[in-house]
Design an enzyme around this catalytic site. Structure first.
Site, PDB file in Angstrom:
ATOM      1  N   THR A  93     -26.827 -39.122  71.988  1.00  0.00           N
ATOM      2  CA  THR A  93     -25.800 -38.512  72.847  1.00  0.00           C
ATOM      3  C   THR A  93     -26.235 -37.082  73.115  1.00  0.00           C
ATOM      4  O   THR A  93     -26.325 -36.278  72.179  1.00  0.00           O
ATOM      5  CB  THR A  93     -24.425 -38.503  72.139  1.00  0.00           C
ATOM      6  OG1 THR A  93     -24.067 -39.837  71.822  1.00  0.00           O
ATOM      7  CG2 THR A  93     -23.360 -37.892  73.043  1.00  0.00           C
ATOM      8  N   LYS A 168     -20.584 -41.343  78.835  1.00  0.00           N
ATOM      9  CA  LYS A 168     -20.333 -41.173  77.392  1.00  0.00           C
ATOM     10  C   LYS A 168     -19.407 -39.978  77.124  1.00  0.00           C
ATOM     11  O   LYS A 168     -18.450 -40.073  76.349  1.00  0.00           O
ATOM     12  CB  LYS A 168     -21.670 -40.988  76.678  1.00  0.00           C
ATOM     13  CG  LYS A 168     -21.603 -40.577  75.240  1.00  0.00           C
ATOM     14  CD  LYS A 168     -21.280 -41.721  74.306  1.00  0.00           C
ATOM     15  CE  LYS A 168     -21.094 -41.219  72.877  1.00  0.00           C
ATOM     16  NZ  LYS A 168     -20.650 -42.264  71.980  1.00  0.00           N
ATOM     17  N   LYS A 243     -18.953 -32.165  68.643  1.00  0.00           N
ATOM     18  CA  LYS A 243     -20.198 -32.071  69.437  1.00  0.00           C
ATOM     19  C   LYS A 243     -19.971 -32.674  70.836  1.00  0.00           C
ATOM     20  O   LYS A 243     -20.306 -32.054  71.848  1.00  0.00           O
ATOM     21  CB  LYS A 243     -21.316 -32.835  68.710  1.00  0.00           C
ATOM     22  CG  LYS A 243     -22.579 -33.021  69.546  1.00  0.00           C
ATOM     23  CD  LYS A 243     -23.520 -34.060  68.944  1.00  0.00           C
ATOM     24  CE  LYS A 243     -24.445 -34.606  70.020  1.00  0.00           C
ATOM     25  NZ  LYS A 243     -25.286 -35.713  69.589  1.00  0.00           N
TER      26      LYS A 243
HETATM   27  P1  NAD Z   1     -28.437 -38.988  62.114  1.00  0.00           P
HETATM   28  O1  NAD Z   1     -28.486 -37.539  61.877  1.00  0.00           O
HETATM   29  O2  NAD Z   1     -28.046 -39.915  61.023  1.00  0.00           O
HETATM   30  O3  NAD Z   1     -29.875 -39.495  62.671  1.00  0.00           O
HETATM   31  C1  NAD Z   1     -30.733 -38.719  63.457  1.00  0.00           C
HETATM   32  C2  NAD Z   1     -32.121 -38.910  62.894  1.00  0.00           C
HETATM   33  O4  NAD Z   1     -33.068 -38.222  63.726  1.00  0.00           O
HETATM   34  C3  NAD Z   1     -32.278 -38.332  61.475  1.00  0.00           C
HETATM   35  O5  NAD Z   1     -32.756 -39.338  60.594  1.00  0.00           O
HETATM   36  C4  NAD Z   1     -33.289 -37.206  61.655  1.00  0.00           C
HETATM   37  O6  NAD Z   1     -34.138 -37.017  60.536  1.00  0.00           O
HETATM   38  C5  NAD Z   1     -34.062 -37.693  62.870  1.00  0.00           C
HETATM   39  N1  NAD Z   1     -34.785 -36.629  63.549  1.00  0.00           N
HETATM   40  C6  NAD Z   1     -34.341 -35.404  63.896  1.00  0.00           C
HETATM   41  N2  NAD Z   1     -35.317 -34.719  64.526  1.00  0.00           N
HETATM   42  C7  NAD Z   1     -36.390 -35.527  64.583  1.00  0.00           C
HETATM   43  C8  NAD Z   1     -37.683 -35.393  65.125  1.00  0.00           C
HETATM   44  N3  NAD Z   1     -38.069 -34.258  65.732  1.00  0.00           N
HETATM   45  N4  NAD Z   1     -38.535 -36.435  65.007  1.00  0.00           N
HETATM   46  C9  NAD Z   1     -38.152 -37.569  64.383  1.00  0.00           C
HETATM   47  N5  NAD Z   1     -36.926 -37.770  63.854  1.00  0.00           N
HETATM   48  C10 NAD Z   1     -36.061 -36.749  63.950  1.00  0.00           C
HETATM   49  O7  NAD Z   1     -27.491 -39.191  63.380  1.00  0.00           O
HETATM   50  P2  NAD Z   1     -26.824 -40.564  63.893  1.00  0.00           P
HETATM   51  O8  NAD Z   1     -25.439 -40.676  63.369  1.00  0.00           O
HETATM   52  O9  NAD Z   1     -27.813 -41.675  63.717  1.00  0.00           O
HETATM   53  O10 NAD Z   1     -26.666 -40.218  65.456  1.00  0.00           O
HETATM   54  C11 NAD Z   1     -27.792 -40.231  66.330  1.00  0.00           C
HETATM   55  C12 NAD Z   1     -27.282 -40.008  67.735  1.00  0.00           C
HETATM   56  O11 NAD Z   1     -26.340 -41.040  68.074  1.00  0.00           O
HETATM   57  C13 NAD Z   1     -26.552 -38.672  67.926  1.00  0.00           C
HETATM   58  O12 NAD Z   1     -26.908 -38.167  69.184  1.00  0.00           O
HETATM   59  C14 NAD Z   1     -25.071 -39.072  67.855  1.00  0.00           C
HETATM   60  O13 NAD Z   1     -24.250 -38.175  68.581  1.00  0.00           O
HETATM   61  C15 NAD Z   1     -25.105 -40.448  68.485  1.00  0.00           C
HETATM   62  N6  NAD Z   1     -24.018 -41.352  68.087  1.00  0.00           N
HETATM   63  C16 NAD Z   1     -23.629 -41.429  66.786  1.00  0.00           C
HETATM   64  C17 NAD Z   1     -22.593 -42.308  66.441  1.00  0.00           C
HETATM   65  C18 NAD Z   1     -22.126 -42.422  65.007  1.00  0.00           C
HETATM   66  O14 NAD Z   1     -21.050 -43.019  64.787  1.00  0.00           O
HETATM   67  N7  NAD Z   1     -22.877 -41.937  64.028  1.00  0.00           N
HETATM   68  C19 NAD Z   1     -21.968 -43.106  67.428  1.00  0.00           C
HETATM   69  C20 NAD Z   1     -22.428 -43.029  68.740  1.00  0.00           C
HETATM   70  C21 NAD Z   1     -23.458 -42.145  69.059  1.00  0.00           C
END
Ligand code: NAD
Length: 293
Positions: A93, A168, A243
């Site tokens: 997102t 979104k 966010k």
């Molecule tokens: P998260 O923080 O658990 O996962 C993100 C991952 O990206 C982490 O493991 C981190 O180490 C990795 N990362 C960061 N920088 C990096 C890089 N340069 N190279 C490689 N890996 C890297 O977050 P999440 O909950 O999995 O959410 C991910 C996305 O999905 C976000 O944008 C969030 O807004 C969106 N989202 C989350 C949810 C939810 O319920 N958690 C629902 C819908 C959308």
């Protein structure tokens, strides 16, 4: 079966990557956190040592990263090495402006690109029932459909580049507003001596019904199981709602849209997060209403 790179193996990315493996795709993943890579390896994901390596010689690359700046920096890393014609599916997102920029970077490198954020949370990611909101060229979407379908319950092609992210943040702005409204109604019912079950029975079948009441009721013991029944553990953390509300306000400012309720919801979630609610489910705002200024 496709060769798929998967970058960002966090709460959402890991179960999505696992579903691709289970469907028979060859998935090569990368995350900057080694424990995330270890978990993915144990589930059949081949681990690359860099994002660029994960994206080299793939049919598709899925990215699931925290924000627009990181998403663009990873794209800048992979665009020079990815094979021409590879389709990048960015499910993070992020802000609409960064999503549009990402389409430009990918196009200049001869890559397909879809902004493809999701709704449905960690549960939907594990079950493969996420709703994907997709922006980009129709033929890239057609090519990516069988891969996205593995992770999706529903896919909506919303329009050109950026349309997925626009959908979104409109959705999540409405969700933030409606959750605060639902919490206010249940809190007021209590003060009026009206049972919360009675209010649920009426609202859930009346003109006030909405997902925040019917499917995700912020009161414990009322309606289907929700984070309220689990001491407001996320679910969808208040920090992530803040966010998304912040992204909605950036988009409102840049497009000239009037979103007075979205602005107020952003202030209320900001004060909730600052008061220690960041890791509480966003429905936990019901416990904070008395402190809202
Ligand atoms: P998260 O923080 O658990 O996962 C993100 C991952 O990206 C982490 O493991 C981190 O180490 C990795 N990362 C960061 N920088 C990096 C890089 N340069 N190279 C490689 N890996 C890297 O977050 P999440 O909950 O999995 O959410 C991910 C996305 O999905 C976000 O944008 C969030 O807004 C969106 N989202 C989350 C949810 C939810 O319920 N958690 C629902 C819908 C959308």
């Amino acid at each position: 079966m496709a060769e798929i790179g998967f970058i960002g193996l966090g709460n959402m990315g890991l179960p999505m990557a696992i579903n691709l493996v289970k469907a028979g795709h060859k998935v090569t993943g990368f995350d900057r956190v080694s424990s995330a890579c270890d978990q993915a390896r144990a589930e059949g994901v081949t681990i690359a040592s860099t994002a660029a390596e994960a994206a080299t010689d793939r049919d598709f690359v899925v990215t699931m990263l925290p924000n627009g700046a990181i998403s663009l920096s990873v794209l800048n890393e992979i665009a020079p090495v990815a094979r021409k014609g590879t389709i990048i599916i960015d499910s993070s997102t992020i802000d609409v402006a960064s999503a549009k920029k990402a389409h430009e970077i990918a196009a200049a490198a001869g890559l397909g690109f879809l902004d493809a954020p999701v709704s449905g949370g960690v549960g939907g990611a594990a079950a493969g029932t996420l709703t994907f909101m997709i922006g980009g060229k129709a033929d890239d979407f057609e090519k990516a459909k069988p891969v996205i379908d593995v992770m999706a319950g529903r896919m909506v092609h919303c329009g050109d580049g950026g349309a997925g992210q626009s959908a979104k943040i409109c959705n999540n702005m409405l969700l933030g507003i409606s959750m605060i409204g639902a919490c206010e109604a249940f809190a007021m019912a209590e003060k009026l001596g009206l049972s919360q079950q009675s209010l649920f029975d009426v609202v859930s079948t009346s003109s006030g019904s909405c997902w925040s009441v019917n499917a995700y009721c912020p009161v414990p013991g009322i309606g289907p199981k929700s984070p309220a029944d689990n001491e407001y553990r996320p679910g969808f953390a208040a920090a992530l709602m803040l966010k998304d509300l912040g992204l909605s306000q950036e988009a409102a400012a840049s497009s000239g849209a009037a979103t007075p309720m979205g602005a107020r919801a952003t202030e209320i979630y900001k004060s909730f997060v600052e008061a220690g609610g960041a890791d509480t489910d966003f429905s936990g705002i019901i416990k904070f209403l008395d402190q809202v200024k």
